[in-house]
Write a protein that holds these residues in place. Structure first.
Motif, PDB file in Angstrom:
ATOM      1  N   SER A 100       0.820  -1.219   0.000  1.00 21.35           N
ATOM      2  CA  SER A 100       0.000   0.000   0.000  1.00 21.35           C
ATOM      3  C   SER A 100       0.854   1.269   0.000  1.00 21.35           C
ATOM      4  O   SER A 100       0.424   2.298  -0.514  1.00 21.35           O
ATOM      5  CB  SER A 100      -0.961  -0.001   1.199  1.00 21.35           C
ATOM      6  N   ASP A 175       8.452  -5.391   5.363  1.00 18.33           N
ATOM      7  CA  ASP A 175       7.503  -4.700   6.247  1.00 18.33           C
ATOM      8  C   ASP A 175       6.734  -5.746   7.042  1.00 18.33           C
ATOM      9  O   ASP A 175       6.812  -6.942   6.737  1.00 18.33           O
ATOM     10  CB  ASP A 175       6.552  -3.774   5.453  1.00 18.33           C
ATOM     11  N   PHE A 176       6.030  -5.308   8.053  1.00 17.72           N
ATOM     12  CA  PHE A 176       5.251  -6.257   8.870  1.00 17.72           C
ATOM     13  C   PHE A 176       4.251  -5.489   9.716  1.00 17.72           C
ATOM     14  O   PHE A 176       4.373  -4.283   9.925  1.00 17.72           O
ATOM     15  CB  PHE A 176       6.145  -7.124   9.764  1.00 17.72           C
ATOM     16  N   LYS A 177       3.261  -6.246  10.216  1.00 19.74           N
ATOM     17  CA  LYS A 177       2.188  -5.675  11.040  1.00 19.74           C
ATOM     18  C   LYS A 177       2.269  -6.248  12.454  1.00 19.74           C
ATOM     19  O   LYS A 177       2.509  -7.458  12.620  1.00 19.74           O
ATOM     20  CB  LYS A 177       0.842  -6.033  10.397  1.00 19.74           C
ATOM     21  N   THR A 197       1.851 -11.966   8.036  1.00 16.87           N
ATOM     22  CA  THR A 197       1.877 -10.590   8.565  1.00 16.87           C
ATOM     23  C   THR A 197       3.179  -9.851   8.257  1.00 16.87           C
ATOM     24  O   THR A 197       3.318  -8.682   8.635  1.00 16.87           O
ATOM     25  CB  THR A 197       1.654 -10.591  10.096  1.00 16.87           C
ATOM     26  N   ARG A 215      -1.792 -13.329  -2.343  1.00 18.29           N
ATOM     27  CA  ARG A 215      -2.532 -12.120  -2.765  1.00 18.29           C
ATOM     28  C   ARG A 215      -2.450 -11.930  -4.275  1.00 18.29           C
ATOM     29  O   ARG A 215      -3.415 -11.571  -4.917  1.00 18.29           O
ATOM     30  CB  ARG A 215      -1.919 -10.870  -2.118  1.00 18.29           C
TER      31      ARG A 215
HETATM   32  N1  UDP Z   1      -0.561  -6.489   7.020  1.00 16.19           N
HETATM   33  C1  UDP Z   1      -1.209  -7.434   7.800  1.00 16.19           C
HETATM   34  N2  UDP Z   1      -2.550  -7.305   8.039  1.00 16.19           N
HETATM   35  C2  UDP Z   1      -3.275  -6.280   7.529  1.00 16.19           C
HETATM   36  C3  UDP Z   1      -2.623  -5.324   6.716  1.00 16.19           C
HETATM   37  C4  UDP Z   1      -1.276  -5.458   6.490  1.00 16.19           C
HETATM   38  O1  UDP Z   1      -0.578  -8.362   8.308  1.00 16.19           O
HETATM   39  O2  UDP Z   1      -4.488  -6.198   7.803  1.00 16.19           O
HETATM   40  C5  UDP Z   1       0.886  -6.606   6.770  1.00 16.19           C
HETATM   41  C6  UDP Z   1       1.208  -7.028   5.353  1.00 16.19           C
HETATM   42  O3  UDP Z   1       1.353  -8.438   5.270  1.00 16.19           O
HETATM   43  C7  UDP Z   1       2.518  -6.336   5.097  1.00 16.19           C
HETATM   44  C8  UDP Z   1       2.439  -5.075   5.947  1.00 16.19           C
HETATM   45  O4  UDP Z   1       1.459  -5.329   6.936  1.00 16.19           O
HETATM   46  O5  UDP Z   1       3.601  -7.128   5.562  1.00 16.19           O
HETATM   47  C9  UDP Z   1       2.084  -3.826   5.166  1.00 16.19           C
HETATM   48  O6  UDP Z   1       0.934  -4.041   4.414  1.00 16.19           O
HETATM   49  P1  UDP Z   1       0.395  -2.934   3.394  1.00 16.19           P
HETATM   50  O7  UDP Z   1      -0.004  -1.713   4.151  1.00 16.19           O
HETATM   51  O8  UDP Z   1       1.397  -2.745   2.317  1.00 16.19           O
HETATM   52  O9  UDP Z   1      -0.957  -3.506   2.846  1.00 16.19           O
HETATM   53  P2  UDP Z   1      -1.262  -4.675   1.813  1.00 16.19           P
HETATM   54  O10 UDP Z   1      -0.409  -4.474   0.620  1.00 16.19           O
HETATM   55  O11 UDP Z   1      -0.941  -5.920   2.576  1.00 16.19           O
HETATM   56  O12 UDP Z   1      -2.723  -4.495   1.570  1.00 16.19           O
END
Ligand code: UDP
Length: 239
Positions: A100, A175-177, A197, A215
């Motif tokens: 994102s 990255d990670f959550k 995550t 995804r």
């Molecule tokens: N992520 C997650 N749960 C969520 C949203 C994001 O685990 O509800 C993790 C995702 O796997 C990535 C990081 O957070 O490692 C950043 O995600 P991003 O904001 O880029 O969103 P995405 O592309 O996953 O929609």
């Protein structure tokens, strides 16, 4: 320790009460979702792989002084954890532009960030986890000022430790959550740390070894998760 009442069923885990009111059991599922639950599927063996990876990483972080909810694995898919009250703020830490952030800022995926970037999201399935900042957290009383400071401090420390851990295993932590919980005035790292995550890329080939394979329909999803488990359980080249 046995499972009692089902407390909550999430997208990737089911939480159960136990005989001990202070402990819960998380059962990790093979079910996978993406894009706010719009894409659904199964990643065979994922529950067991993510439970194991999370267990290793929580233990590692505890050794580094990070308080986590992890207690022990009771079976390949069942994790015993401290019961905490989840703070409804998701933290995303980023070292490399992807997902994102790439879309939002128009920066190509794969560009290294000069410094780690921390983002907050409001944990709300109905709203699709909107991005918020620290002022929203305060105004909506999602966390106290002390909790917020602690969450930020812990998140940067966790990023440092995990980056080192994965680098020693030839994995780039893109990255990670993270999710945190409160209990008795303390903040604990909760939820899971897994290829669901985290974005993890092979350090030399930059092959994606995480949920982006699901995804983005890249194939080889199960193999990628197994490969991360193999490397995480291996000795690594540091320490
Ligand atoms: N992520 C997650 N749960 C969520 C949203 C994001 O685990 O509800 C993790 C995702 O796997 C990535 C990081 O957070 O490692 C950043 O995600 P991003 O904001 O880029 O969103 P995405 O592309 O996953 O929609």
């Amino acid at each position: 320790m046995e499972k009692r009442d089902r407390l909550h069923e999430g997208k990737a885990k089911i939480a159960f009460a136990t005989d001990d009111p202070g402990l819960v059991i998380f059962e990790f599922k093979d079910a996978a979702t993406a894009f706010d639950g719009k894409k659904k599927g199964t990643i065979s063996g994922k529950g067991a792989v993510n439970a194991r990876i999370s267990a290793v990483l929580f233990k590692y972080l505890e050794e580094k002084g990070i308080p986590t909810h992890f207690k022990e694995l009771l079976s390949p898919v069942d994790m015993l954890a401290l019961k905490v009250e989840i703070i409804p703020v998701e933290v995303v830490m980023r070292n490399i532009v992807a997902g994102s952030l790439s879309k939002r800022l128009g920066i190509e995926e794969g560009r290294a960030l000069d410094e780690p970037v921390l983002e907050f999201y409001y944990k709300s399935d109905e709203l699709g986890d909107p991005m918020i900042n620290q002022y929203h957290v305060k105004a909506m009383k999602l966390a106290s000022d002390d909790e917020l400071l602690r969450i930020v401090e812990l998140s940067f420390a966790i990023n440092r430790h995990l980056k080192n851990f994965f680098a020693a295993r030839q994995l780039e932590l893109v990255d990670f959550k993270l999710e945190f919980g409160r209990r008795d005035g303390e903040v604990y790292l909760a939820d899971e740390i897994s290829p669901d995550t985290c974005r993890l890329w092979d350090m030399s080939t930059r092959e994606k070894l995480d949920k982006d394979r699901f995804r983005r329909d890249l194939g080889g999803v199960e193999d990628a998760y197994q490969e991360v488990l193999r490397r995480v359980e291996g000795p690594g080249t540091m320490s």
